[in-house]
Structures are given as C-alpha cells and as structure tokens.
Scaffold this active site. Sequence first.
Site, PDB file in Angstrom:
ATOM      1  N   LYS A 126       0.875  -1.304   0.042  1.00 31.20           N
ATOM      2  CA  LYS A 126       0.075   0.048   0.074  1.00 31.20           C
ATOM      3  C   LYS A 126       0.839   1.390  -0.062  1.00 31.20           C
ATOM      4  CE  LYS A 126      -2.925   1.855   3.380  1.00 31.20           C
ATOM      5  NZ  LYS A 126      -3.783   1.545   4.596  1.00 31.20           N
ATOM      6  N   ASP A 145      -7.397   1.274   1.009  1.00 31.83           N
ATOM      7  CA  ASP A 145      -7.512   1.597   2.211  1.00 31.83           C
ATOM      8  C   ASP A 145      -8.989   1.286   2.710  1.00 31.83           C
ATOM      9  OD1 ASP A 145      -8.961   3.928   1.710  1.00 31.83           O
ATOM     10  OD2 ASP A 145      -7.917   5.294   2.666  1.00 31.83           O
TER      11      ASP A 145
END
Length: 284
Positions: A126, A145
């Site tokens: 991420k 997210d």
Amino acid sequence: MTVTNQPRALAQETFRRLRVIHPDAHCELDHVNPFQLLVATVLSAQTTDVLVNQITPKLFARWPDAPSLAKAPIPEVAALLRERLGMFNQKGKNIVGLAKKLVEKHGGEVPRTLAALVELPGVGRKTANVVLGVAFGRPEGVVVDTHVQRLSQRLGWTTEQKPETIEKALCALFPPEDWNMVSLVLIFHGRRVCFARKPACAACGVNDACPSAFAAENVGRKPPRKRPTVVIEAAPKKKAATTKGATKKAAATKAAAKVAVKKGSATRIAPKKAAAKGKGSGRA
Ligand code: SF4
C-alpha cells in the site's frame, strides 16, 4: 475473482462523475519530494494524515533527507515522533532503517519500482503504491484503504472482501493511468459523503448509479428498542389484584381488632394500629 455485476463502462462512467464532484482529490500528506512522501506514508500507519502533518515539519527540519536521517539516533527520532504519534519506537526504527537502505542501495534516492520499495523497513504494498502513484505517477496497483474498500463494495464495483483481491478487481476495471486517482477520489468521497456509519445518499452525486443508495444509510445503527406488549398488558391486572387482596386483608384485620376490643381479649391493640400492621405485613 469476482469483478463486478456492473458493466465495466458503467463503473468508469461513475468514476468520471466522482472526479468532477471531487476535482481537488489529492494525497493529503504534506511533502516536497518523494523521500518526504515515503517517510510520511510510513508514519501514517494506524493514525491520521492530520497528525502526521503536525510532526513532519519538525522531523524534516532536523533530518531533511536520507543521508541525514540515516545517521540520526533512533531514540531521538522516536522522542520527536512521540509528540504526536503512537508506535513511535517502531516508526522511528523504520524510518531510520529505510533511510540507511536508501543510502546503501539506492544512492539516497527513492526507488521507482514496487519490488525495490517493499524491501524497505515499514514499507508494504500500500505504502509503495502511494509513493509510486503520487510521487512518480506510475502506480503498480490501486491503493486500497478502508474508504476504498467500503466504497468499491457499495458502488458495486466488487464483491471481494480482502484488500488484495479488491485491488485486483479494481485494476481489472480501470486502466493503469486511472489507478492513482481511483484511490484518491474514493478516499475523498468516503471522507465527505459516503460515511461508514451513515452515508449521505440524498446528497450523493452518483446515487442514481449506486446499487447501495439509501440501503446503506442504516448500516452500523442499532434497531429501535421494542417493549414486549405482554408486559404492558399484564402489569395493571397484577397490580389491581394485589391492591384488592391487600384491601380485603386490611379490612379483615380492622374488623378482627374491633371484635377483640369489644370482647376485651386484645385490649392493648388499638384498632388503627392493628389495621396499619395488617396492611404492611399482610398478616392478620
Ligand atoms: S449513494 Fe450512498 S452508498 Fe452509494 S456512493 Fe453515494 S453515499 Fe455511498
């Protein structure tokens, strides 16, 4: 992998409309170069961008680049982070460690591939894609997210549950040049309109294209409390019966006391007192 029930074209059209609704969608971590963005993104784990932005000016004033941060004593870095952030020991260790690796392996520069970035301490897929997308405009995936996860499901873009499979579904729906903005636009829409607990569907500019419109409004709310009707109906009957019984007993006690006084067998018990005693104890 389940991609979506919606046609790909409809998902892309909804995304295009969301971009118009949020023309200011951008990464909210303050930074002036890829190194600062990388450090700020590592620090943002388990906290908010606002708190990270409160501490990074002080951090970068003292250690502005990889060579200087690589030489910083970890306890000093952790002490500074502690002013605003949790997990300050681990985060301090990570950012000093990644600065050392940048110096040793990449000449102090931030690498431009996901494979090289995920080898740095504290950097996962991420974080790597945030840096690749925002700093270099070349993400190797979509950043998923909590907002991206929730909205892509509500919009019907995927039925997947895990971030890794959601990312694959989104990468299949959109061309690579949109991957960075897909994430940023969904994050902005999630923060401003499609809230986790009570999405503002009435004010949402894409509610005509959203299969969850209005259905998601009560998500996370407790159902209204219902009282069982049987309790309400039974209570007055029981009370009336008790009162009736107590009155009967009290009357009987009073009468018995009167008789006793007349006969002289209970001369020390006054009729009033006897009645009161009968009421309280329920015994004659
Ligand atoms: S219509 Fe409601 S659930 Fe759908 S994206 Fe908009 S706010 Fe979210």
